[in-house]
Design a protein around this motif. Structure first.
Motif, PDB file in Angstrom:
ATOM      1  N   PRO A  40      37.479 -14.382 110.597  1.00  0.00           N
ATOM      2  CA  PRO A  40      37.107 -13.056 110.132  1.00  0.00           C
ATOM      3  C   PRO A  40      36.184 -12.326 111.088  1.00  0.00           C
ATOM      4  O   PRO A  40      35.674 -11.274 110.762  1.00  0.00           O
ATOM      5  CB  PRO A  40      36.387 -13.342 108.818  1.00  0.00           C
ATOM      6  N   GLN A  41      35.942 -12.848 112.248  1.00  0.00           N
ATOM      7  CA  GLN A  41      35.155 -12.109 113.224  1.00  0.00           C
ATOM      8  C   GLN A  41      35.942 -10.924 113.746  1.00  0.00           C
ATOM      9  O   GLN A  41      35.381 -10.033 114.362  1.00  0.00           O
ATOM     10  CB  GLN A  41      34.795 -13.019 114.403  1.00  0.00           C
ATOM     11  N   TYR A  45      38.736  -8.688 112.272  1.00  0.00           N
ATOM     12  CA  TYR A  45      39.733  -7.922 111.534  1.00  0.00           C
ATOM     13  C   TYR A  45      40.139  -6.728 112.380  1.00  0.00           C
ATOM     14  O   TYR A  45      39.305  -6.016 112.924  1.00  0.00           O
ATOM     15  CB  TYR A  45      39.173  -7.465 110.198  1.00  0.00           C
ATOM     16  N   ALA A  66      42.125  -7.375 106.699  1.00  0.00           N
ATOM     17  CA  ALA A  66      40.979  -7.760 105.874  1.00  0.00           C
ATOM     18  C   ALA A  66      41.364  -7.714 104.399  1.00  0.00           C
ATOM     19  O   ALA A  66      41.064  -8.639 103.633  1.00  0.00           O
ATOM     20  CB  ALA A  66      39.803  -6.827 106.150  1.00  0.00           C
ATOM     21  N   VAL A 103      41.866 -10.725 101.364  1.00  0.00           N
ATOM     22  CA  VAL A 103      41.211 -10.774 100.057  1.00  0.00           C
ATOM     23  C   VAL A 103      42.216 -11.067  98.940  1.00  0.00           C
ATOM     24  O   VAL A 103      41.938 -11.848  98.038  1.00  0.00           O
ATOM     25  CB  VAL A 103      40.483  -9.446  99.758  1.00  0.00           C
ATOM     26  N   ASP A 127      33.957 -12.184  97.362  1.00  0.00           N
ATOM     27  CA  ASP A 127      34.372 -10.981  98.068  1.00  0.00           C
ATOM     28  C   ASP A 127      33.922  -9.710  97.348  1.00  0.00           C
ATOM     29  O   ASP A 127      34.216  -8.595  97.783  1.00  0.00           O
ATOM     30  CB  ASP A 127      35.894 -10.969  98.250  1.00  0.00           C
ATOM     31  N   HIS A 142      35.626  -1.846 103.517  1.00  0.00           N
ATOM     32  CA  HIS A 142      34.933  -3.080 103.170  1.00  0.00           C
ATOM     33  C   HIS A 142      34.939  -4.105 104.293  1.00  0.00           C
ATOM     34  O   HIS A 142      34.432  -5.215 104.127  1.00  0.00           O
ATOM     35  CB  HIS A 142      35.574  -3.681 101.906  1.00  0.00           C
ATOM     36  N   ARG A 183      31.566  -5.555 105.465  1.00  0.00           N
ATOM     37  CA  ARG A 183      31.009  -6.326 104.370  1.00  0.00           C
ATOM     38  C   ARG A 183      31.722  -7.669 104.249  1.00  0.00           C
ATOM     39  O   ARG A 183      31.084  -8.733 104.166  1.00  0.00           O
ATOM     40  CB  ARG A 183      31.155  -5.544 103.059  1.00  0.00           C
ATOM     41  N   LEU A 184      33.046  -7.624 104.292  1.00  0.00           N
ATOM     42  CA  LEU A 184      33.824  -8.853 104.166  1.00  0.00           C
ATOM     43  C   LEU A 184      33.568  -9.791 105.337  1.00  0.00           C
ATOM     44  O   LEU A 184      33.415 -11.002 105.151  1.00  0.00           O
ATOM     45  CB  LEU A 184      35.313  -8.520 104.073  1.00  0.00           C
ATOM     46  N   GLU A 185      33.503  -9.215 106.524  1.00  0.00           N
ATOM     47  CA  GLU A 185      33.234 -10.048 107.700  1.00  0.00           C
ATOM     48  C   GLU A 185      31.907 -10.776 107.543  1.00  0.00           C
ATOM     49  O   GLU A 185      31.791 -11.970 107.817  1.00  0.00           O
ATOM     50  CB  GLU A 185      33.220  -9.187 108.963  1.00  0.00           C
TER      51      GLU A 185
END
Lengths: 122, 122
Positions: free
Chosen positions: A6-7, A9, A15, A19, A64, B104, B107-109
């Motif tokens: 997730p570094q 997206y 992203a 989720v 999340d 988001h 935030r998610l990252e």
DNA sequence: TAAGGTACCTACCGAAAGGTGTGTACAAGG
DNA sequence: CCTTGTACACACCTTTCGGTAGGTACCTTA
């Protein structure tokens, strides 16, 4: 699912998919859009889900920030799940995708249930 | 991904997720929305994708009717991929989800890169 | 006393997803 | 002659996903 690191997206789309990409996640969101539900209720709504997966997915959705978990400290345990505002927004954002899916539902079912190697008389 | 048995799509949403649920699929669609691309071009656009996965996902997207594959019978092979009308519609349907994801994203990252067990000084 | 319901947790296992590394037919270019 | 590039195919391996089965603490009901 295909949890990417997730570094990185790329466009937000990945992203979002990250989720909602579990087997039951969109169904959980969909069900919770009707209103807050207890664990057992959810389980009965989502036919075939295992408790393990339901909990796991709920925890991830909570992490999340799209699902809210509320524990009532009573003796038969009572835990209620609901959508956060992010979750509501996410559900809204999923609408068009759901509509697309509805339009193509039967077509996709046909394709996917069909044998890939149409053995038209060997 | 979490390929459910397709005899029973519940709300269309799960059907759609089933189509775009691979690790690279939304990125492929996203890239192809710019216009037709050759295999090698796609590969260079999607940084880090393996050839195997790219082909596999392209084949699945083709099977699902959202991507068109065109082979030019020339000696250095030339194959071009593009979106079908279904694919274009799908991309449109993914827009709001992409927008949600963008909002988001950071935030998610943060959430996902954070340690789940905040070991604040052992 | 025993059984049942709630909302979980844990260990284990098979299946699926994804990655790596190699091979291939053919031509162009050095 | 050797290398490079194209668009794959194939075998192998690791990681992740999802499911099953069992256990827990507590109270209620029979």
């Amino acid at each position: 699912m295909s949890q990417r690191n997730p570094q990185s997206y790329v466009c937000g789309l990945d992203a979002a998919i990250d989720v909602v990409g579990g087997k039951w996640k969109v169904l959980i969101l969909w069900t919770l859009s009707e209103g807050r539900k207890r664990f057992g209720e959810l389980k009965r709504c989502l036919d075939g889900v295992s408790e393990k997966m339901l909990i796991q997915h709920l925890r991830e959705l909570e992490r999340d920030g799209v699902v809210h978990r509320e524990v009532h400290n009573v003796v038969p345990p009572r835990v209620e799940y609901s959508l956060t505002e992010y979750g509501v927004a996410l559900n809204e954002a999923l609408r068009p995708l759901g509509a697309w899916g509805c339009e193509h539902k039967t077509r996709l079912e046909t394709i996917r249930n069909a044998p890939e190697d149409t053995p038209t008389a060997v």
